[in-house]
Design an enzyme around this catalytic site. Structure first.
Site, PDB file in Angstrom:
ATOM      1  N   LYS A 237      -6.359  -0.268   8.623  1.00 51.87           N
ATOM      2  CA  LYS A 237      -6.196  -1.867   8.011  1.00 51.87           C
ATOM      3  C   LYS A 237      -6.847  -2.240   9.164  1.00 51.87           C
ATOM      4  O   LYS A 237      -6.226  -1.919  10.353  1.00 51.87           O
ATOM      5  CB  LYS A 237      -5.141  -2.441   6.865  1.00 51.87           C
ATOM      6  CG  LYS A 237      -5.481  -1.839   5.841  1.00 51.87           C
ATOM      7  CD  LYS A 237      -5.991  -2.204   4.742  1.00 51.87           C
ATOM      8  CE  LYS A 237      -6.765  -0.921   3.430  1.00 51.87           C
ATOM      9  NZ  LYS A 237      -5.634  -0.841   2.528  1.00 51.87           N
TER      10      LYS A 237
HETATM   11  C1  LIG Z   1      -5.654  -0.428   0.933  1.00 53.29           C
HETATM   12  C2  LIG Z   1      -5.606  -1.537   0.280  1.00 53.29           C
HETATM   13  C3  LIG Z   1      -4.535  -1.478  -0.930  1.00 53.29           C
HETATM   14  C4  LIG Z   1      -3.539  -0.784  -0.932  1.00 53.29           C
HETATM   15  O1  LIG Z   1      -2.428  -0.907   0.169  1.00 53.29           O
HETATM   16  P1  LIG Z   1      -1.473   0.661   0.006  1.00 53.29           P
HETATM   17  O2  LIG Z   1      -0.644  -0.499   1.776  1.00 53.29           O
HETATM   18  O3  LIG Z   1      -1.671   1.850   0.602  1.00 53.29           O
HETATM   19  O4  LIG Z   1      -0.943   0.857  -0.852  1.00 53.29           O
HETATM   20  C5  LIG Z   1      -5.479  -2.713  -2.377  1.00 53.29           C
HETATM   21  N1  LIG Z   1      -6.171  -2.465  -2.519  1.00 53.29           N
HETATM   22  C6  LIG Z   1      -7.082  -2.701  -1.560  1.00 53.29           C
HETATM   23  C7  LIG Z   1      -8.352  -3.282  -0.698  1.00 53.29           C
HETATM   24  C8  LIG Z   1      -6.820  -1.883  -0.285  1.00 53.29           C
HETATM   25  O5  LIG Z   1      -7.572  -1.432   0.488  1.00 53.29           O
END
Ligand SMILES: *Cc1c(COP(=O)(O)O)cnc(C)c1O
Length: 386
Positions: free
Chosen positions: A187
């Protein structure tokens, strides 16, 4: 062990002395679990996005789950959300015993949830809307909040793609009742695993904090500091705590967020310019320029023309050492969801998802890698005509 086998991976990290030192400082402090560094991370994050509260958690899936619980979503309730998202968006609703109503996206130029489709999905049982700011581009929040207030629905923003992004000067994640951010390894702001729940409402923040740590009335840190000797458990809570090493990484990441997002923007605009005469569909290209937006440019989606084989295209790029992906296989098409949600038709989502490819985009991507991807995409297109 080096895990990067790609000449250009889909995403990559650029950690250095600051991150190393931040984690080492925590290790040397001998306090590893949720404590003062986490409080500081919450405070700084809240300041950054101008939200009253920020509650750090173990990941964004946990944040979404706590968001639903804090808003009282449960059995008998329906929650409207886009099928073009990561599966966590929908799973969080099912964890609470509520039901999902999938909504379609606006179109191939704007891959976010359609206000019209939201309106069409509302029933007497609808309790909430979860929007997802795809790639860090804002959903149509004004229209969505108007629908929500007309039908007395609460709004959760899945802002996993959107740290640092804003619409009309107001940070994404602070438009609805609760915003949820992810700090997963790919991210825009990375702690490995990690997430943040943000809200301007005191009662929601208090409830999320309680449920984050087994609904215990005192924390380990309070007892360590001599503030409390025992505790009560006042609800069914969870262990969704983050640790101090991750929060320390988050603090360093926050300092670099604006600079990194600016680099992501440069890469996105370079791609857009390079592909503007091609037959590729370039979602958000026009909307981003026309509206008063600052986006997080989390991923770079393209839509292949129908005479191009997606497998062939992705295969050709892989042969060149370029990693690509698909964002997303629609949630309602996964076996688990398909078995439970039969007879769903989501024409725009299905059409877009079947032609979509995600190209590499990360803040440490250099100009040479960028040129290489652009040239390789041109070749891959020529070689994968059906
Ligand atoms: C990455 C992601 C999540 C989940 O995030 P985590 O921290 O891995 O639990 C939820 N929604 C979207 C759109 C994502 O890209």
């Amino acid at each position: 062990m080096a895990v990067n086998i790609w000449r250009v991976p889909l995403s990559d990290l650029q950690f250095g002395d600051k991150e190393n030192q931040a984690v080492l400082n925590v290790l040397h402090s001998r306090w590893l679990t949720m404590g003062t560094i986490t409080s500081e991370f919450e405070l700084r994050f809240a300041e950054e996005i101008n939200s009253k509260h920020a509650v750090a958690v173990t990941n964004a899936t946990a944040a979404l789950h706590l968001a639903c619980l804090s808003l009282g979503i449960g059995e008998g309730d329906e929650v409207i959300l886009p099928s073009l998202s990561f599966v966590a968006t929908a799973n969080a609703v099912l964890y609470c015993g509520a039901t999902v109503r999938f909504a379609d996206i606006i179109g191939s130029e704007e891959l976010t949830i359609s206000p019209q489709s939201i309106e069409d999905s509302i029933t007497p049982r609808t309790k909430a809307i979860i929007v997802m700011h795809y790639a860090g581009f804002p959903c149509r929040m004004n229209e969505i909040l108007e629908i929500a207030s007309r039908h007395r629905l609460v709004v959760i923003e899945d802002s996993a793609h959107a740290p640092g992004a804003a619409l009309n000067g107001q940070s994404l994640g602070t438009w609805g009742d609760i915003g949820c951010f992810s700090f997963f390894s790919n991210k825009n702001l990375v702690t490995g695993e990690g997430g943040m729940l943000v809200t301007n409402q005191d009662d929601l923040a208090e409830r999320a904090r309680l449920l984050r740590s087994h609904a215990m009335t005192s924390l380990t840190l309070d007892r360590h500091l001599g503030h409390a000797f025992s505790y009560d458990v006042v609800d069914l809570g969870y262990n969704y705590r983050i640790d101090e090493m991750r929060s320390a990484l988050g603090l360093v990441g926050l300092e670099q967020l604006d600079k990194n997002n600016a680099r992501r923007e440069f890469i996105t605009r370079t791609y857009w310019r390079a592909f503007s005469d091609s037959r590729l569909g370039l979602p958000f290209k026009e909307s981003a320029f026309e509206k008063n937006q600052s986006c997080a440019y989390h991923i770079f989606p393209i839509l292949l023309p129908s005479n191009i084989s997606r497998d062939g295209f992705m295969h050709h790029l892989r042969e060149n050492g370029i990693q690509t992906s698909i964002h997303y296989p629609p949630i309602h098409k996964f076996s688990f969801y398909q078995n439970r949600f039969k007879d769903i038709s989501m024409p725009i989502t299905e059409r877009v998802a079947s032609h979509q490819v995600t190209l590499p985009l990360f803040s440490s991507m250099n100009d040479e890698q960028l040129d290489f991807v652009i040239n390789s995409v041109g070749e891959a297109l020529e070689e994968s005509i059906i």
